[in-house]
Enzyme design. Sequence first.
Site, PDB file in Angstrom:
ATOM      1  N   GLU A 210       0.880  -1.175   0.000  1.00 53.21           N
ATOM      2  CA  GLU A 210       0.000   0.000   0.000  1.00 53.21           C
ATOM      3  C   GLU A 210       0.910   1.215   0.000  1.00 53.21           C
ATOM      4  O   GLU A 210       1.446   1.604   1.032  1.00 53.21           O
ATOM      5  CB  GLU A 210      -0.908  -0.020   1.240  1.00 53.21           C
ATOM      6  CG  GLU A 210      -1.880  -1.186   1.259  1.00 53.21           C
ATOM      7  CD  GLU A 210      -2.934  -1.080   0.160  1.00 53.21           C
ATOM      8  OE1 GLU A 210      -3.219   0.035  -0.311  1.00 53.21           O
ATOM      9  OE2 GLU A 210      -3.484  -2.125  -0.234  1.00 53.21           O
ATOM     10  N   CYS A 244      -1.833   9.409   2.751  1.00 51.24           N
ATOM     11  CA  CYS A 244      -1.402   8.835   1.467  1.00 51.24           C
ATOM     12  C   CYS A 244      -2.360   9.145   0.324  1.00 51.24           C
ATOM     13  O   CYS A 244      -1.967   9.142  -0.832  1.00 51.24           O
ATOM     14  CB  CYS A 244      -1.184   7.326   1.598  1.00 51.24           C
ATOM     15  SG  CYS A 244      -2.667   6.450   2.146  1.00 51.24           S
TER      16      CYS A 244
END
Length: 453
Positions: A210, A244
């Site tokens: 991720e 993110c």
Amino acid sequence: MSREQQAVARARKAFETGRSKSVEYRINQLKNLQRLFSERQKEIAAAIKKDLNKTEVGAQFYETLGLEGEISLFIKNLKEWAAPRHVKKNLLTMSDTVYIHPEPLGVVLVIGAWNYPWAVTIRPLIGAIAAGNAAVVKPSEVCVHTSKVMEDLLPIYIDKELYPVVTGGVPETQELLRQKFDHIFYTGNSTVGKVIMEAAAKHLTPVTLELGGKSPCYIDKNCDISIACRRVTWGKYSNCGQTCIAPDYILCEPSIQNRVIEEVKKCIKEFYTDNPKTCPDYGRIINQRHFKRVMAMLEDSNIAVGGENDESDCYIAPTVLRDVKPEAKVMQEEIFGPLLPILPVSSLDEAIKLINKGEKPLALYVFSPDNKVIERMRDETSSGGFLANDCLVHYSVSALPFGGVGNSGIGCYHGKFSFDRLSHLRGCLVKKLKMEGVNDIDLCCIHTLSQHH
């Protein structure tokens, strides 16, 4: 044996006892984990406050509420998800039992990140527990206080042999990566992602990465600019820009740039007061190394809003940059801080072209009242997730897969996607050792079909 080797060996030994294969056992572990969040909220919040200057409400909203919802979803659905899944048969297997049998992979390594230390470390762990795996949990050492709380609390609530916590920095992580795992789940940046993939390749270990990237945000001149800017301001400056999936930069036509700047400025004041430094809802950069990294990005750009900073407090004000060029320093890597560059583009075509020149991002945002604009942006680009007219909220939907593509990651998770990602979906066929007549007919059919073709 190193501490890391011992933790992995203990987890493997605990997995081999077979206790995590029981769905009831997994549900009990998840219930215990849920209890941790209801009973230890104060300790969790106090550590996050020290690490990232998040308020208790902020810690709950961005960290633990989503985890509690995810755990409830798993408790409710786990029996169904873990059960054999019957599939369509063909002519040859009509009288057989044909199904998918989800089974645990073994020992999973979960390496967390520091920006949302509970959310992105525990969410993969929930999937690992639910799928019946053992899991070694490695919280980020950058969040010193949270890492300690995790190390102290997790063993009190969940099976400490099956789910050990290993703390430490780079040497400890490197030592962990030398061990053999059955899956590695990492959240962080693509530079470290490559190191993890390389280590995993030595054992042919599958990975979920991720990662991040520069998530673009296109604002159409025909949209309600004040609403768009309000949502972008929230998405960008939450957690001091250290998200993110934060909108990394804005693309818009030159004719609306001043209006966008004014609206974002207005929202910054509304959300964080005239002096964000004293506002309890405004976070801090995690440490001085990252403070210096973010400040260096400002060197060749024009500040339109903000820019105030204090290194001793790791404070950088919410900042907007105007007339940014694609070659600017701030456009060369993911910002991961409270800087919002605006790149003027002449059209939707130019925006799409500019987005496609870069690596595929983790998220892509478009603000427009026009479905044709939204559909073109979706169909002519590629990104992990795609959102029209809002920011961040897709992360909260457990029914959507969350993950990157290309440089922004490998594999997706959340809800059932986590369960499937961390399970082996074993194809099974059981035939009876009788009814040979039926078998002969089946073989006859195959023979006839093959001759026919």
